[in-house]
Design an enzyme around this catalytic site. Sequence first.
Site, PDB file in Angstrom:
ATOM      1  N   GLU A  46       0.837  -1.198   0.000  1.00 32.93           N
ATOM      2  CA  GLU A  46       0.000   0.000   0.000  1.00 32.93           C
ATOM      3  C   GLU A  46       0.876   1.254   0.000  1.00 32.93           C
ATOM      4  O   GLU A  46       1.837   1.361   0.769  1.00 32.93           O
ATOM      5  CB  GLU A  46      -0.877  -0.043   1.252  1.00 32.93           C
ATOM      6  CG  GLU A  46      -1.800   1.127   1.463  1.00 32.93           C
ATOM      7  CD  GLU A  46      -2.608   0.977   2.760  1.00 32.93           C
ATOM      8  OE1 GLU A  46      -3.563   1.736   2.948  1.00 32.93           O
ATOM      9  OE2 GLU A  46      -2.256   0.080   3.578  1.00 32.93           O
ATOM     10  N   LYS A 115      -9.178   2.464  -1.896  1.00 37.12           N
ATOM     11  CA  LYS A 115      -9.450   1.841  -0.604  1.00 37.12           C
ATOM     12  C   LYS A 115     -10.762   2.384  -0.052  1.00 37.12           C
ATOM     13  O   LYS A 115     -11.010   3.590  -0.070  1.00 37.12           O
ATOM     14  CB  LYS A 115      -8.297   2.145   0.358  1.00 37.12           C
ATOM     15  CG  LYS A 115      -8.382   1.486   1.718  1.00 37.12           C
ATOM     16  CD  LYS A 115      -7.109   1.790   2.510  1.00 37.12           C
ATOM     17  CE  LYS A 115      -7.078   1.103   3.858  1.00 37.12           C
ATOM     18  NZ  LYS A 115      -5.811   1.356   4.578  1.00 37.12           N
ATOM     19  N   CYS A 170      -5.417  -3.236   2.327  1.00 36.97           N
ATOM     20  CA  CYS A 170      -5.155  -3.331   3.755  1.00 36.97           C
ATOM     21  C   CYS A 170      -6.405  -3.491   4.619  1.00 36.97           C
ATOM     22  O   CYS A 170      -6.971  -4.565   4.712  1.00 36.97           O
ATOM     23  CB  CYS A 170      -4.343  -2.118   4.213  1.00 36.97           C
ATOM     24  SG  CYS A 170      -3.517  -2.389   5.807  1.00 36.97           S
ATOM     25  N   ALA A 479     -11.415 -56.079  -4.747  1.00 37.37           N
ATOM     26  CA  ALA A 479     -12.290 -56.762  -3.796  1.00 37.37           C
ATOM     27  C   ALA A 479     -13.092 -57.793  -4.572  1.00 37.37           C
ATOM     28  O   ALA A 479     -13.461 -57.558  -5.734  1.00 37.37           O
ATOM     29  CB  ALA A 479     -13.236 -55.759  -3.124  1.00 37.37           C
ATOM     30  N   THR A 480     -13.356 -58.916  -3.948  1.00 33.71           N
ATOM     31  CA  THR A 480     -14.131 -59.974  -4.598  1.00 33.71           C
ATOM     32  C   THR A 480     -15.603 -59.634  -4.494  1.00 33.71           C
ATOM     33  O   THR A 480     -16.143 -59.500  -3.389  1.00 33.71           O
ATOM     34  CB  THR A 480     -13.863 -61.333  -3.932  1.00 33.71           C
ATOM     35  OG1 THR A 480     -12.469 -61.638  -4.068  1.00 33.71           O
ATOM     36  CG2 THR A 480     -14.693 -62.433  -4.579  1.00 33.71           C
TER      37      THR A 480
END
Length: 658
Positions: A46, A115, A170, A479-480
């Site tokens: 600033e 600002k 700011c 996974a089965t």
Amino acid sequence: MKDGFLRTAAATPKIRVADPRYNAKQIIELMEQGESRGVRVMAFPELCLTGYTCSDLFLQTALLAAAKEELKKIAQASKKLHMIAFIGLPWEHEGKLYNVAAAVSGGRILGLVPKKNLPNYSEFYEMRHFCPGNERALWIRMEGEKIPFGMNLLFCCEDVPDLVIAAEICEDVWVPCPPSISHAMAGATVIVNCSASDETTGKDIYRKDLICGQSARLVCGYIYANAGEGESTQDLVFGGQNILAENGTCLMESRRFSNECICADMDLERITAERRRMTTFPTAGAAKEAGGYVTVNFELERGLKEESRPVLRYIDPAPFVPGDPAQRDRRCEEILSIQAMGLKKRLEHTGCKQAVIGLSGGLDSSLALLVTVRAFDLLKIPRANIHCITMPCFGTTDRTYSNACAMAEKVGATLREINIRQSVTSHFADIGHDINVHDVTYENGQARERTQILMDISNQVGGLVIGTGDMSELALGWATYNGDHMSMYGVNASVPKTLVRHLVRYYADTCGEKELSDVLFDVLDTPVSPELLPPEDGKISQKTEDLVGPYELHDFYLYYVLRFGYRPGKIFRMAVQAFEGRYEREIILKWLTAFYRRFFSQQFKRSCLPDGPKVGSVAVSPRGDLRMPSDAVSRLWLDELKELEQSVYRERKGEAGK
């Protein structure tokens, strides 16, 4: 810019108070340094062109005129750079003074953002000199060129569509309703803050939390550039605390009391993906129209060739596992509690006071048992009502068998051993399968026999079968179907494999029972395996990661595929950097291709998952996080990987020829 990564910088020049010519030179030098580092968006503090601490000198015409002239020089210097920069200076308009951030790029002053919130308390008295900025943009003339002047400006990059920048100054971010809220709602993906926040004890912690919190709330990138050494120390000291944040994460922070230029790559794709996913994040059109926003277009990559430079940010190879030990322990405790509370509710609702677990001596079933113990303790149900069933067969080793038995004993559960060799052998005879052929039928026959036993025992005792499979296995379809894929409540269903290990280790470290800890540590040292093939010399012969790939890679892929929807090429590039020195590019690409093939082909298994608690931001439940058609085609993703494979091959061939 490549793959959505935007290089940003926050720079604090060492200024001289009330010397715009000197300060402009420092700013231009920092911009040129930023250009050499590939910076595309750069913010300065600033009022840095004059110094924030000029006080009543702001009322001097000479200072204001000099600042304006030096801003022109900075704009001219930007003509040869591929960046947009924001510089703070005082600006006079219609007889009043404003504290503004000037955006410059391509040789032009693109806009002036004033600002709004001027502090006039404690050490601040900005209203002595400045007026609050107007929200809606006015058009002012500067040497024949029209420039927008107002808070509600959106700087939109034409060659980087996801880049929309807005600015605040700011104090604007310290108030209850910062301008950046409106900016983000209007479409800004990056917020710049030119700041001069002085140092007082402990203020740096609050400041960092504020900036990171604002970036999280707005799902944006936030560039915070703060004043530092060079400002007057008549009453204040400025520490130059610069911060680069992205959606709640601090990407980079400068050292205080040492003027620095910090750089980091913000991930614009991550920001836009998160906003796209969040149905509660507003659409930009209405807010943009209501706020009277003016869009200012600019270009960054004019004639610039795309570069594949390393990403300037830390890419965590284990996104599911916190790196900080204290945070990791907290995460583990939290997840164990979520799992246990989920099971507790299901037991209460069904009136079950018995649980059945297939205990193999591996990581997943160990975690499921530990979670079940917690749930039973919460309900004050005797642990003896937990029925641990160990079912040795062709691939079971002495090590896993012994650990399963010891674990059940140490937690006080009821152990039951059922050897399934005879039943599986009989089943193979029934279906005409040669027991010497160790194919998928050989393996899955054992898994389904185990599940049948668990389900039938649950009927005997009136209990629930607790699922043990983890999320990584479900993502890969490891996974089965209707075997270990099925249960009555899957406590591990949203826990990735890389995190399972840490949960078990955390339990071992904190349970306070040495004998149980010793068993758990041995489980942790045992290779991950379904143990469906006969052992070799009494040791595990079937190691999961040799077959499907390293779980640390697959969990990395899983996180970025599901959490942000990244393209394969971007995930590959990130993985190469994250796992540098551990995996070659060809290996990373091989398992990434395997991940996509399995992920698409195995959705039918995930479409009918048992209930289970969600513990993190990524899950594969068909009732919540992953509603994906089982017949989706993977061609788009695999085609991109094929192109990558050819590119990697050409690069490797070129390196070999040097």
